[in-house]
Design an enzyme around this catalytic site. Sequence first.
Site, short mmCIF file in Angstrom:
data_model
loop_
_atom_site.label_atom_id
_atom_site.label_comp_id
_atom_site.label_asym_id
_atom_site.label_seq_id
_atom_site.Cartn_x
_atom_site.Cartn_y
_atom_site.Cartn_z
N HIS A 36 -1.92 21.91 23.46
CA HIS A 36 -0.77 21.96 24.36
C HIS A 36 -1.27 22.00 25.81
CE1 HIS A 36 0.50 23.56 20.49
NE2 HIS A 36 1.75 23.26 20.81
N HIS A 271 4.22 18.72 26.07
CA HIS A 271 4.22 20.08 25.52
C HIS A 271 3.12 20.28 24.48
CE1 HIS A 271 5.79 23.91 23.98
NE2 HIS A 271 5.50 23.41 22.79
N GLU A 420 14.16 46.51 14.24
CA GLU A 420 13.02 46.56 13.31
C GLU A 420 11.89 45.63 13.72
OE1 GLU A 420 16.72 47.75 11.06
OE2 GLU A 420 16.17 46.06 12.36
N HIS A 482 21.56 46.75 0.38
CA HIS A 482 20.60 47.76 0.82
C HIS A 482 19.60 48.13 -0.27
CE1 HIS A 482 23.19 48.02 4.24
NE2 HIS A 482 22.55 49.05 4.75
#
Length: 672
Positions: A36, A271, A420, A482
Amino acid sequence: MSKGTPPKKQLAIDDLCINTIRTLSMDAVQKANSGHPGAPMGLAPAGYVLWTRVMKHNPKNPDWPDRDRFVLSGGHASMLLYSLLHLTGYDLSLEEIQNFRQWGSQTPGHPEYGHTPGVETTTGPLGQGFANAVGMAMAERHLAANFNQPGHEIVDHHTFVMCGDGDQMEGVTSEAASLAGHLGLSKLICLYDDNGISIEGTTSIAFTENVAKRFDAYRWQVIKVKDASDPDAIEQALLAAKAETNKPSMIMLKTHIAHGSPNKQDTADAHGAPLGEEEIRLTKAELGWKEEKPFAIPKQALTAFRRCVKAGEEAEARWKKAYQAYNRKHPRLADNWVNALTRFMPKGWEANLPQFKPEDGPMATRAASGKVLNAAAAIFPSLVGGSADLAPSNKTFIDGSPEFQKNRYDGRNVRFGVREFAMGAIMSGMFLHGGVRPYGGTFLVFSDYMRPSIRLAALMKLPVVYVFTHDSVAVGEDGPTHQPVEHLAALRAIPNLTVIRPADATETAQAWQRAIAMNDSPVALILSRQKLPILDAKLTAHGVEKGGYVLSDCKGKPRIILIATGAEVHITLKAQEMLAGKGISARVVSMPSWELFEDNSTEFKNRILPPAVKHRIAVEAGIPMGWERYVGPGGSVIGIDGFGASAPGGTVLEKFGFTADKIVETALRMLK
């Protein structure tokens, strides 16, 4: 640099140095035929100014504790970092630059921690480097609050992170930026490569928000640099960011990807692909580059860059002198500082962990974990962590310590919030900074949210500790959303991650002991919500250390072996008794950790699981995947092939067949 118009000589040197970074980046990507080039070319002025005028670092000692940290969050722009490392005098040769992206080189496609001198963290998956930097800044503030004394500041450095549009699109960046602003991490400075280009085209096809306003809302100082190719403007922005003492800072640089390329500047083509030899020739002409050969470094440029060596050595020498004075004035704190940095473990520290007995009554392993954590925290002041808004459930709070909050950075209890993924990446950054041992908790089912950060921690071999509670369908009434089912198998699939699912409080203590002593692997502790009987410590002694052991044996040779982890160990013990009543000899093996078990010799493993005993049953409240290696072709696995259900935990376990009766039934059918 003084204010006003710089002298022409300085302008010439600046341009020469900046273009050296650009040409090295172009040439390396072209030779590798991969990489890149665009971002390094656009960011060259910012990299040059930061590394030569602002950042405090010593190329001859990349591990100097009070150095500024630098994170290239957009790791695909690695040639920017490698160019800066080589040019400023780190132990990275030009030959390594020329071997960019080749087998065995020190210049892999994306920066890798521990592989290249001066690389602070492994980056590439966008956004994670940004969150790592937040963790580093948090560690710096925590150590400063605990060790600095009036007139004696041995911790005083900044964390700089470069990110791009892709980083800004990733959710983990938003999570981490929100927490950083809340905490007021003023020594965190981000340089945003706002070039408006992504792989698919201009960012306007998918990204049109006002980033400046977003970060202002996050409580960051936002500084805009109109001309991202102006070294003095960049320097002034960096100095303004360093002067801010209440907020982290975002410096917005409106750069041009592939700056100087006549045909590919500001295009997606630059890029992630080489510019091509002809375009490189044209670009060098556009930049006024006089050197004909690739990888050329003008002597004047190298001399200017290498001034960083002397400046860095002098800066570290001043710090060492200050530290010596600190050591004389505060010898006990100095000892604690060294202990924190070296992860010192006093001999016999394990004896201070709680001892659990069957007569203590049933105890959830998450509750046992909380007790062990607090005992360990009393021994290890560097143990710092928290939970993703689940501390009361995860039992991750260190009693008697304040919270880590803005202007109260001495606290050891981190409130990560419902973040998280950011929590996982921040934990990695905290460890990478040095001086702290981070841990973080959430429900096992939410390990999915943080999996990418776990993977990078495993790749970097960082011994952080993940506390995953509510480990099975025994979660009960909260239902299948859950109740983790596939998560144990998913975590075990990550190379170099040690997964430990203890069967009781004693195994939990052993699991924490192993996790704290670990040096080269993250550890995932898998803990129960429900209460479990406490086994006789004589039976479980050193069991977790081995990963698998004979918990209860029969007289003579067993006809069948029952293997289990966690809560399911207890029903296998009941099944063993029931089988004995039918005249069938069975061995019960507790296997809290596959990874630790596999570390043993073949002789040991064969002693625990004799090859001659073909009849084997593995019992675990998760998908059966992977257990075939231990039960063999003649064995069976009692697991879950679908999702859970909403009902009381005991009912759910029974309905899914996690009972002693089901084990006995399976064994009898197998032995026919």
